[in-house]
Scaffold this active site. Structure first.
Site, mmCIF file in Angstrom:
data_model
loop_
_atom_site.group_PDB
_atom_site.id
_atom_site.type_symbol
_atom_site.label_atom_id
_atom_site.label_comp_id
_atom_site.label_asym_id
_atom_site.label_seq_id
_atom_site.Cartn_x
_atom_site.Cartn_y
_atom_site.Cartn_z
ATOM 1 N N ASP A 61 13.883 -44.246 -53.215
ATOM 2 C CA ASP A 61 13.032 -43.046 -53.147
ATOM 3 C C ASP A 61 12.141 -42.988 -54.390
ATOM 4 O O ASP A 61 11.790 -41.912 -54.867
ATOM 5 C CB ASP A 61 13.891 -41.780 -53.038
ATOM 6 C CG ASP A 61 13.087 -40.555 -52.591
ATOM 7 O OD1 ASP A 61 11.953 -40.734 -52.112
ATOM 8 O OD2 ASP A 61 13.578 -39.426 -52.746
ATOM 9 N N HIS B 123 15.034 -33.519 -44.869
ATOM 10 C CA HIS B 123 14.288 -32.307 -45.225
ATOM 11 C C HIS B 123 14.498 -31.270 -44.133
ATOM 12 O O HIS B 123 13.559 -30.779 -43.527
ATOM 13 C CB HIS B 123 12.808 -32.618 -45.464
ATOM 14 C CG HIS B 123 12.573 -33.427 -46.711
ATOM 15 N ND1 HIS B 123 12.589 -32.857 -47.967
ATOM 16 C CD2 HIS B 123 12.367 -34.749 -46.899
ATOM 17 C CE1 HIS B 123 12.381 -33.806 -48.869
ATOM 18 N NE2 HIS B 123 12.255 -34.962 -48.259
#
Lengths: 370, 370
Positions: free
Chosen positions: A261, A183
């Site tokens: 995920d 991120h």
């Protein structure tokens, strides 16, 4: 003494061969090769998922002991014998609550497939937040990091450009928490700087990192060019199949770790869900925020290994690397991810189509297909 | 009989060794290895530049015979013994005029380093025009292609998504004109389709092609994933040094062709220039249009090989591949790009810092440094 016989043994180091495995006291007592090509099942080290937010309605951020037991049990059906429940960006109090809960859960049990916690955020870049809650994203401080980490926190995803990143590295290192870059909007130089500081791992590459350009290589170029180990979500949605194959050819099977995920919707029907306070819609297995941003996956681990094999045509030995061995080495998990004398008997049996048939945890059968 | 003695012979196939080369009748008579490590100069096959618009004030679009002679002569100082004057997108009449002129020029001479013409455009995608004149860009038609090609047209850069691309492929193949994909916004599938049709070359990769994305690999992903041979402008401006190194590691030295993409300003001072009717400003050697778009380069070939060596730390043998051998093989240029018995004596001598000391064309010294 238990015998697992007439199997194709797939060890990430020694390779593939037919033989028998003898198990005793939760460990592999011996591996006996047989001069034969005939086998019914494939035996691989139990899979390891270092990045999963939940499945079948369970979610790391809102867990009871019963939930986590159910989660473990479901993952056995996927061949997973170790995983890290993964948080999303949250308040300090929520991070602490979850990590304390998981720590107690682990210590109360003789053995469990819960290996610890992965903090995904909150020390990330808001420009690459993906499906993380903007309100929770913040700079890192030594003070807060000292509060939220403990021995149960095995992995943390951070952006190298967030304030305080380098300040907290030492604390994380002392705690043996592995840092993963993710991120992040960091350019090549910032990614390289972090790499030179010993951070050699990238979270769900190349999702939510800066793209490749020929004059600014970005996080994607850093991942390809430098010796990073990378997580990949191989659901056929986050990454095109040919992209997965290209990365496999460029980086090699030694540098890739399959993760799911997955969110709470994994293993359930399409519908409306919630991820860290954000509304998520699942349609045809694809989880998105209202603006279309991908919001984690509904990928199950057994599917991930089938996809990777299909997309890359890799060997089974390589499949063992990307599904367990690399992850174990990456987090320094001891005595697992080999089918070899002395290792823990965490083993998954698969049929020739790679469907999970039976899963052993510490030598005990914890899943058996019908 | 001429002897080039005490040199480090660098052959792209046999590798690097000290020895003597005997030259007779424009060809290499014999290559005699010596049991020694001592040498003064490095001998490599003469360099080949398949993509150059001009230099020292000369420009493919406005050439006299005197200009082209001057251009040839200047390139000898760069070690170049074969090159393709390269057009920009232009009217049919201008393309014809240039190609006829070059054809005559070549046929009037016993030998020349001018190997033919490279048409860069006009059958390209306006969205990726770079420094090509929008007014000239158009679809390809069999009728027009039949008019503008001839045996002197060795290479053409086209975008696979332009109308008529597949129609004209057959005509180009009959004419033995090699097609290169460039100035294209084609996605991965369109690039792959062209590849499957036998078009396995990309112009100045990855400039003016569609970038890499993990769900749409684009032209960049196609170049990396499929077995394309690629041109690269290694001036340190078009591509970051680490990008060049990354591509070298991914694709290998067998798939890369160094080109200059130089314009008339190459070898001259900074200032105002013109490329195909567009205003170009050169500042610190960087050529740009008024909007900042890169407009070709001012790169000289000798600098290109020094850069590539510096950026990648490749072997001299690999340097011979990227600077001549791959280009010769790509265009099926016969009897050149080896230092081996029977090959044309097109040889460049370099000092240990890779400065050009002497250039031989057909065994004759055509350049000698002071």
């Amino acid at each position: 003494m238990k015998k697992i016989g007439n199997i194709l043994i797939v060890d990430p180091i020694k390779g593939e061969f037919v033989g028998n495995v003898l198990v005793d006291g939760g460990r592999i007592e011996s591996v006996i090769p047989k001069n034969s090509d005939v086998y019914k099942y494939i035996a691989m080290p139990g899979f390891i998922d270092l990045h999963t937010h939940g499945c079948i309605g369970k979610d790391t951020m809102r867990l009871s002991a019963e939930d986590l037991e159910g989660w473990e049990k479901f993952l056995y059906s996927q061949g997973v014998t170790a995983f890290l429940p993964t948080t999303v960006s949250a308040k300090k109090e929520d991070m602490l609550r979850v990590s304390k809960f998981v720590d107690e859960y682990v210590h109360e049990r003789a053995y469990t497939s819960v290996y610890g916690i992965h903090y995904e955020g909150p020390y990330i870049n808001i420009e690459k937040k993906g499906a993380q809650n903007s309100d929770m994203i913040r700079a890192a401080t030594t003070e807060e990091i000292r509060e939220v980490i403990s021995s149960v926190v095995k992995l943390i995803t951070m952006a190298p450009e967030v304030e305080g990143f380098y300040d907290v590295l030492t604390v994380l290192k002392e705690n043996k928490t592995v840092v993963s870059l993710g991120h992040t909007n960091a350019g090549f130089k910032d990614m390289r700087r972090a790499f030179l500081y010993g951070v050699n791992r990238i979270t769900h590459f190349p999702n939510a990192i800066k793209g490749l350009h020929h004059r600014e290589l970005g996080g994607v170029g850093a991942g390809l060019y430098l010796d990073f180990e990378i997580e990949m979500i191989v659901d056929g949605i986050h990454l095109a199949p040919e992209f997965v194959d290209m990365i496999y050819r460029i980086k090699g099977a030694d540098k890739i770790m399959l993760i799911t995920d997955s969110i709470d919707a994994a293993g359930l029907e399409d519908g409306k869900y919630n991820l860290g306070g954000l509304d998520v819609t699942v349609k045809n297995g694809k989880a998105t925020l209202p603006d279309g941003t991908l919001a984690g996956s509904t990928l199950l681990f057994n599917k991930a290994i089938k996809n990777f094999k299909k997309f890359t045509n890799c060997s089974l030995r390589e499949l063992a690397k990307v599904s367990s061995y690399n992850a174990a080495r990456n987090l320094a998990i001891e005595d697992v991810a080999r089918i070899e004398e002395g290792y823990k008997a965490n083993i998954v049996l698969l049929d020739k189509e790679l469907n999970v048939i039976r899963t052993y945890l510490n030598g005990e059968t914890v899943y058996e297909s019908n």
